[in-house]
Structures are given as structure tokens and as C-alpha cells.
Design a protein around this motif. Structure first.
Motif, PDB file in Angstrom:
ATOM      1  N   ALA A  80      12.563 -15.347   1.148  1.00 52.51           N
ATOM      2  CA  ALA A  80      11.848 -14.373   0.314  1.00 52.51           C
ATOM      3  C   ALA A  80      12.822 -13.801  -0.719  1.00 52.51           C
ATOM      4  O   ALA A  80      13.630 -14.539  -1.276  1.00 52.51           O
ATOM      5  CB  ALA A  80      11.261 -13.275   1.189  1.00 52.51           C
ATOM      6  N   TRP A 122      10.974 -16.659  -4.863  1.00 49.82           N
ATOM      7  CA  TRP A 122      10.359 -15.338  -4.693  1.00 49.82           C
ATOM      8  C   TRP A 122      10.305 -14.609  -6.036  1.00 49.82           C
ATOM      9  O   TRP A 122      11.312 -14.513  -6.749  1.00 49.82           O
ATOM     10  CB  TRP A 122      11.190 -14.521  -3.701  1.00 49.82           C
ATOM     11  CG  TRP A 122      10.857 -13.062  -3.590  1.00 49.82           C
ATOM     12  CD1 TRP A 122      11.460 -12.039  -4.282  1.00 49.82           C
ATOM     13  CD2 TRP A 122       9.893 -12.449  -2.727  1.00 49.82           C
ATOM     14  NE1 TRP A 122      10.930 -10.845  -3.903  1.00 49.82           N
ATOM     15  CE2 TRP A 122       9.956 -11.050  -2.945  1.00 49.82           C
ATOM     16  CE3 TRP A 122       8.981 -12.946  -1.789  1.00 49.82           C
ATOM     17  CZ2 TRP A 122       9.148 -10.147  -2.269  1.00 49.82           C
ATOM     18  CZ3 TRP A 122       8.174 -12.046  -1.113  1.00 49.82           C
ATOM     19  CH2 TRP A 122       8.257 -10.664  -1.356  1.00 49.82           C
ATOM     20  N   SER A 177      10.113 -20.937   0.844  1.00 46.93           N
ATOM     21  CA  SER A 177       9.536 -20.203  -0.292  1.00 46.93           C
ATOM     22  C   SER A 177       8.325 -19.416   0.192  1.00 46.93           C
ATOM     23  O   SER A 177       7.753 -19.735   1.241  1.00 46.93           O
ATOM     24  CB  SER A 177       9.089 -21.191  -1.388  1.00 46.93           C
ATOM     25  OG  SER A 177      10.200 -21.792  -1.996  1.00 46.93           O
ATOM     26  N   PRO A 178       7.910 -18.405  -0.569  1.00 49.47           N
ATOM     27  CA  PRO A 178       6.709 -17.660  -0.178  1.00 49.47           C
ATOM     28  C   PRO A 178       5.489 -18.573  -0.125  1.00 49.47           C
ATOM     29  O   PRO A 178       5.332 -19.464  -0.965  1.00 49.47           O
ATOM     30  CB  PRO A 178       6.564 -16.617  -1.302  1.00 49.47           C
ATOM     31  CG  PRO A 178       7.914 -16.514  -1.923  1.00 49.47           C
ATOM     32  CD  PRO A 178       8.535 -17.859  -1.789  1.00 49.47           C
ATOM     33  N   ARG A 195       3.440 -14.753  -5.284  1.00 45.68           N
ATOM     34  CA  ARG A 195       4.823 -14.300  -5.100  1.00 45.68           C
ATOM     35  C   ARG A 195       5.824 -15.441  -5.287  1.00 45.68           C
ATOM     36  O   ARG A 195       7.003 -15.287  -4.990  1.00 45.68           O
ATOM     37  CB  ARG A 195       5.034 -13.706  -3.696  1.00 45.68           C
ATOM     38  CG  ARG A 195       4.373 -12.364  -3.432  1.00 45.68           C
ATOM     39  CD  ARG A 195       5.396 -11.214  -3.336  1.00 45.68           C
ATOM     40  NE  ARG A 195       6.016 -10.916  -4.616  1.00 45.68           N
ATOM     41  CZ  ARG A 195       5.476 -10.151  -5.580  1.00 45.68           C
ATOM     42  NH1 ARG A 195       4.314  -9.598  -5.432  1.00 45.68           N
ATOM     43  NH2 ARG A 195       6.125  -9.945  -6.713  1.00 45.68           N
ATOM     44  N   ARG A 196       5.361 -16.588  -5.782  1.00 44.96           N
ATOM     45  CA  ARG A 196       6.194 -17.795  -5.834  1.00 44.96           C
ATOM     46  C   ARG A 196       6.292 -18.304  -7.276  1.00 44.96           C
ATOM     47  O   ARG A 196       5.265 -18.454  -7.946  1.00 44.96           O
ATOM     48  CB  ARG A 196       5.551 -18.865  -4.940  1.00 44.96           C
ATOM     49  CG  ARG A 196       6.387 -20.095  -4.715  1.00 44.96           C
ATOM     50  CD  ARG A 196       5.656 -21.026  -3.745  1.00 44.96           C
ATOM     51  NE  ARG A 196       4.409 -21.509  -4.322  1.00 44.96           N
ATOM     52  CZ  ARG A 196       3.275 -21.696  -3.642  1.00 44.96           C
ATOM     53  NH1 ARG A 196       3.207 -21.465  -2.354  1.00 44.96           N
ATOM     54  NH2 ARG A 196       2.202 -22.140  -4.268  1.00 44.96           N
TER      55      ARG A 196
END
Lengths: 405, 405
Positions: A156, A185, A337-338, A343-344
Motif C-alpha cells: 500500500a 498506491w 498493489s491495492p 487507489r491503484r
């Protein structure tokens, strides 16, 4: 069930950006299954090759030194403004293209310390890219400040809550990457900027993995200072110059330390005392790197033409496909990864204890990815050049490499 | 009696470097009588255009990110070493190509202060190029040192005696241009370096107007630190990256302030603490600018092939012709450069109260020169591309412009 190659080909057929691949130099290379490293080095726009040839023949070859007054002197600002409009959400007169990202970060952080005299702390991310951390440490040491590090899980990134907990009236500035180089993130740029301002601190954002991939609105967010590189999603070429953003609100008090002739009020007056130039010229130091600037210009023009919102939409779709295929096809591999696409950023990192060896095997098998120590394999997705079918073929090869390992 | 055009043509016929002009892009331009500004921006080597095309098609276009491990990572050092052998009189492992001259000077001066802790003074030249003066002032201010300025007549430059008079046990370093940007005065690099060392101080030489024009022997002279630009006599292209020299003797204690990932001991380990790399890698900050480096490489290769001693011999002959023609043809014009060719670099500055207006008229008449305030007109002579006849035609036009003024 995992999306099939036919599904991916259907996505390509419906892709409004599909034709942009033809605007890039993409040689026939039977050894290359997929190039998933455009977030480390984007492919060359065809126009860049043509423009470099024209540079040699005309601007440099024929007009010679006269080209400085006929356009080159303004190029760092013009390209900066084009970049600002296309990808940064920033009005004119706040962005310039110059130096390397490292040098730009050094200038921004030194200036930020000077703009908050008496404050003794810098807030930074322990998980940020090495250059950011090294420059933070160097600036803190030379200016006598302390770094308050924020740490976050590797899959994150920093959160607004974390930042709030370490902000004090001693914070000179906070500095983070908008999109984390490992996990992708996306930090809360608006929230963190506002929180820093509430504490009377400045923000220095690193936009290396955002520019040309994730839409930005620097002006609306009230960002003070930012920098980023151009050879990733902006496709400007190896080691192309970076960009600096200094908001109009703080520009007059922005005094960077590397005072060269190009940052002086009148570069050609050869005056005996340095005076910071008006506007973004004050961010410059030495002579602008024209060959590099041309690469930035052409890369930025393509992003402008494609539209950053369409680029982002395809980036989300590509990373969603990558995550789905990783989930279904890659045994023993984690997601670094998210999972939430909101959020990515524009890449997906998957994790495996043997990431270093696996990365080598993938590259040998024609799937070019990046190893990010210790356990990350980074899958970069460049909406202007990466096709869904290319990604699908790559993930199939990845599954085979895992099976054989 | 002034040398005639026929005399100049005779010199061209006998010129062992005459054929080098064909190695450069020199378009037919009826409006251009003479290009006498190659010391501001040298002409493009044909090979540079070809190499940039190959970069886009192959190294960048086809090999993509893999080119970093296949050659680009070493390019700053390889090109630096080639430059060192061709023009600097320096052994391998002491020269690297990176950043702008301004940024390089900043790194060198900051490192020099740190290498002489406790010393409180910098010795510098009031008549040096603005960037040098501005960086000296900035470094002095931020590190708490005082600048002891040396001044010299504008038609000459600093002398060993002048330097000796201000050197003390408080001098951290002295910094000068080897060839003065206005007068072309060649400073006593050996003598000043030895005198500085006698006082326990370091030297930082600016080689912008020397590299590729006047032979250097940095190793023999015991120079500690030097930097210079590549777009003048090295013909590397507009804003091409500069070079840094750090002698083997002081390299281990050289710690520059802009600590980026490329200067770290292992750039790709992404380690949490910065450690200055071994060798010249420690002078780097950000990602090497490959398009610019290619221009430096090709420019340096031509200088190596021509031979710096032959280049110098032709530079002396060209400047002698320029001085003779100025004496004989240019009424009311003074000589702003040393009359002794042994003390004069690769250009000749002539002086006139109306230098600014005259420069504009000359450029409009197809004779491209540089105005250097307040009263200098700089005639740059690039041995690889300037012919004696070109210079003669230019000086004839100059005489006509003066007559009409």
C-alpha cells in the motif's frame, strides 16, 4: 474464470486508444512477447525521431546559435505549460522542464526549508523511491532538520491519518510520491496537502509515476511544489529531463540553491549579482537540454491528444485485467498493489519470494518486467502502447514460467 | 599589409584538418557568410544525427529498458574516459558526463568546502562567467565562507601573482576558468594549482572554453576538481550534458551534496541508506541523459580523431589571422584578447563602444558572432569547421559594417 485471450482481443477491438500504438516506434521483435516496463522507460514516439532529425538538420545545423533566441530559450517553459495542461491540472507559468528528477527534488526541498525558517522537521515516507529518501536525508542533514519517517505496508502506501499523526508546528514540509513506485498506491494528494497546510507546512509531491498516467489537479489541490520524470508514461526518452512545478502562490518566495546564469533575472546581461528571475525561470540553473526537451515535448503532445481521462480509463482496465489474470493464473504469487482500482496507479506489482530469479526468467522468455527488491515483480501498463492481448500473452507466459520453476 | 583572401585560401589548402568540415552538417545557407560562434554552440557532427536515429530505432525503440544494462549505465563513464584521453590529459576513471555545468560546479564547490573543513575562504575571479560567480556566492553563503575576489583587466585574466597574494591558510579552494570566456586569456593552470596546493587549498577549474580547443594535462598539473561544457568546442549539441573531473587522489573524500539513486553504491539495490559509490559514480545524481550523452560521444570522437595538438595549432593560426585582420581592417576597434597566442585560447574578442549594435548588424549581414557586454564582440574559431577563407570573408564584412556605421 480467467479472461481468455479472445476476451482481451475484444477489449482491444473496442479500445478508443488502440490506434495510438501506431504513433510509436514498435519494431518487429519476435523475441519480445510483451513490453511491461513502459513505466520505467516508455516507447519512442515516431514524431520524436523525426523531430530529432529536424533538430540536427535545421535548428541546430542551419540556424545554429540563433535558435536560442528563435525558440530554444522558451522551450523549457512552453513544454512545461503543455505538460501542465495535458496532465498536471495546472495553469500556465508554474511548470518548467529541467535537470534530472533528483536535482529537481533537491532544489524543491532546499527551497521549501528556506520558505519555512525556524521549522525543524521534514515528514517523509520510508518506503519512497531511493532518490527521494536520499535527498530528504541530505537536505535534512545540511539544513539541520530532523526527518520524521512514515512507514506503510509495502503493498500500500501512506495514508492521510498517518501523516496527520506526525504533522506538527515544527514541520517545514512533507514529501511523498503521489503514486508509489512499488505498489502503485495512490496517495490522498488533496487530503495530505490540506493537512500539511493546516499545520503551516508545505508539500513537495513526487509525480514520477503519475504524470501521464493518473490525472492530477495540482492547482485545485493547492499543491505548493512538485517534480516528476518524463521518461515513464510521458515517453520522453532515456534520461530525459524532469519537470518542476512551483505554484503561483509561493513562486515569489521560491529561492532554489543552484544559482546559475539561466535562473538569473537577465541571463545575458552577465551582471555581477544574482537576482532570482521572475516566474519559473528562477527554477533553472544551467543551459536547457534541447535534445531531451524535444523528447518531452513530443511525448506530452501525444498524452494531450489522447486525453488523460481516456488514458486513466484504459490504465484502470489494464490493471484490472492484470489483477484478474494474476489471481487466476499465477500460483503462489501475491498481489503487491491495492485491489481497489481507485487507489491503484498505472502498474501492478505481484510478489513472490523468488522475484529476482523469476524476473530474469520472464525477461528471457520475452516478457519485460521490472524486479523491485526484495520480492516485487512490477508489471507496467502504458495505455498508449500496451494492448490487452499483449498483457494476456504475457500473463500466460508468466504462468508457464512459474510452472517450470 | 593585411592577409588577402588568397592568402587565407592558401592556408585552407594546406590545412591538415580541412577535411573535418565534411564530417559536420553544414547546410547550404546563402545568408550565412561565416559562423563564428562555434565556441557558444558547435556545429552538429553528421554522426550524431545518424546515432540519434539509431537510438530511436534500436537502443530505445527495440531494446527498450534492456539498454540500460546493455550499455547506457556505463555511457557517462565511457564517454568521460574518452573525453579525458582526447582532450583533458587525464587517465581513466576520473571523468564523468552528467548534468549541466552549473549543477556540476555546484557539486564540486560544495564537495570542496567539505574536504577542507574549518577553512573560511574561497578565492574566485570577479570577471569569471556569471554561473561560476553565482555558484561561488551561493556556496559561500550557505556554507558560511567568504569570497576573496581577484579582479583583472577585461582583456586579460587572472595571474599567478594575483592568486598568490590572496591565498592563505584559510583558503578552502580557488576557482577559475582556464580560458576566460571574454578575453580567451589562458590562466596558468599549473602554477595556480601548485600555489593553491602549497596553501593547502583545492582547485576547481572551469574548462568550458578549453575542452576540445586548448590541450590540458589535468593529471600532470595535479588538478583536484574540474568541470566544463560540451556544446562549445566539443560540438555535442544545445544544452548537452557537462563533464566533471575528480582526480583519483581526492576521489575517496569527494562527497557531493545531491545524493540521488545513481550516485549510490548500488543504484538498483534500493537500499535504505545512501552510501557514496566507489569511483566516479559518486558524482552522479539522477538518471543519465542518453540523447545528450550521444552528442557528447560523437563530438569527442571527432576531437580524438583530429588530435588536440593539431586542433590547437589551427586555433592559434586562426586567431593570429583574426588579430592581423582586426589590426588592419577594423577601424576604431580594440583588441580584447591577449596578443600573445600562447596566452590566448580559441577565440578573439574585439572591443568597440557600440559592440551591442555592431553585433546585431554583423549577424544581420550573415556573420554570426557573440556580443559580450559591455563592449566585446567575440569571434569564435572552431578548428574542425571554421576555414581561413570563412574568417577572412567575415572580417571583410565586419570592415564594411564599421564603415557604414
Amino acid at each position: 474464470m480467467a479472461p481468455t485471450l479472445a476476451d482481451a482481443e475484444k477489449l482491444d477491438a473496442d479500445d478508443p486508444l488502440a490506434s495510438f500504438r501506431d504513433r510509436f516506434v514498435v519494431p518487429d521483435d519476435p523475441g519480445l512477447v510483451a513490453y511491461l516496463d513502459g513505466n520505467s522507460l516508455g516507447r519512442p514516439p515516431k514524431a520524436t525521431g523525426e523531430r530529432l532529425a529536424a533538430l540536427v538538420a535545421h535548428d541546430w545545423g542551419t540556424r545554429l546559435i540563433r535558435s536560442w533566441s528563435e525558440g530554444w530559450m522558451e522551450l523549457p517553459f512552453e513544454v512545461g505549460d503543455r505538460l501542465a495542461a495535458a496532465a498536471l491540472g495546472a495553469a500556465r507559468g508554474q511548470t518548467v522542464v529541467a535537470d534530472s528528477t533528483t536535482v529537481c527534488l533537491y532544489k524543491l526541498m532546499r527551497a521549501a526549508v528556506a520558505m519555512r525558517p525556524g521549522r525543524t522537521e521534514i515528514v517523509a515516507d520510508r518506503g519512497n523511491f531511493p532518490t527521494d529518501r536520499y535527498v530528504v536525508e541530505a537536505v535534512a542533514a545540511e539544513c539541520g532538520l530532523t526527518v520524521r519517517w512514515v512507514s506503510s505496508p509495502p503493498e500500500a502506501g501512506v495514508t492521510l491519518d498517518q501523516v496527520r499523526r506526525v504533522l506538527t508546528e515544527q514541520t517545514a514540509f512533507v514529501t511523498f510520491s503521489h503514486v508509489a513506485y512499488r505498489s502503485a498506491w495512490i496517495a490522498d494528494l488533496h487530503g495530505i496537502t490540506a493537512a500539511a497546510h493546516d499545520a503551516g507546512a508545505l508539500v513537495v509531491w513526487d509525480l514520477c509515476h503519475s504524470a501521464g498516467s493518473v490525472p492530477l489537479d495540482l492547482d485545485t489541490a493547492g499543491v505548493d511544489l512538485a517534480a516528476g520524470c518524463t521518461y515513464k508514461f510521458l515517453n520522453a526518452g532515456p534520461g530525459a529531463p524532469a519537470f518542476l512545478y512551483v505554484s503561483a502562490a509561493v513562486q515569489e518566495s521560491f529561492e532554489q540553491p543552484i544559482t546559475g546564469w539561466m535562473g538569473n533575472a537577465d541571463p545575458f546581461a552577465m551582471t555581477s549579482d544574482y537576482a532570482h528571475a521572475t516566474g519559473m525561470r528562477r527554477a533553472l540553473s544551467g543551459t536547457p537540454p534541447i535534445t531531451g526537451l524535444i523528447g518531452v515535448d513530443e511525448g506530452v503532445r501525444l498524452v494531450a491528444e489522447a486525453g488523460i481521462q481516456r488514458i486513466r480509463a484504459k490504465a484502470v482496465a489494464l490493471t484490472e485485467l492484470a489483477v484478474a489474470l494474476a489471481d487466476d493464473l499465477l500460483k503462489g504469487v501475491g498481489l503487491g498493489s491495492p485491489r481497489d482500482p481507485a487507489r491503484r496507479g498505472g502498474h501492478v506489482t505481484v510478489t513472490h519470494p523468488d522475484a529476482a530469479v523469476l524476473s530474469e526468467k520472464l525477461i528471457a522468455a520475452g516478457v519485460v518486467v521490472d524486479h523491485r527488491p526484495p520480492d516485487g515483480i512490477r508489471i507496467g501498463l502504458s495505455p498508449l502502447t500496451t494492448s490487452y492481448a499483449e498483457l494476456h500473452r504475457a500473463m500466460t507466459v508468466f504462468a508457464e514460467v512459474l510452472t517450470r520453476s
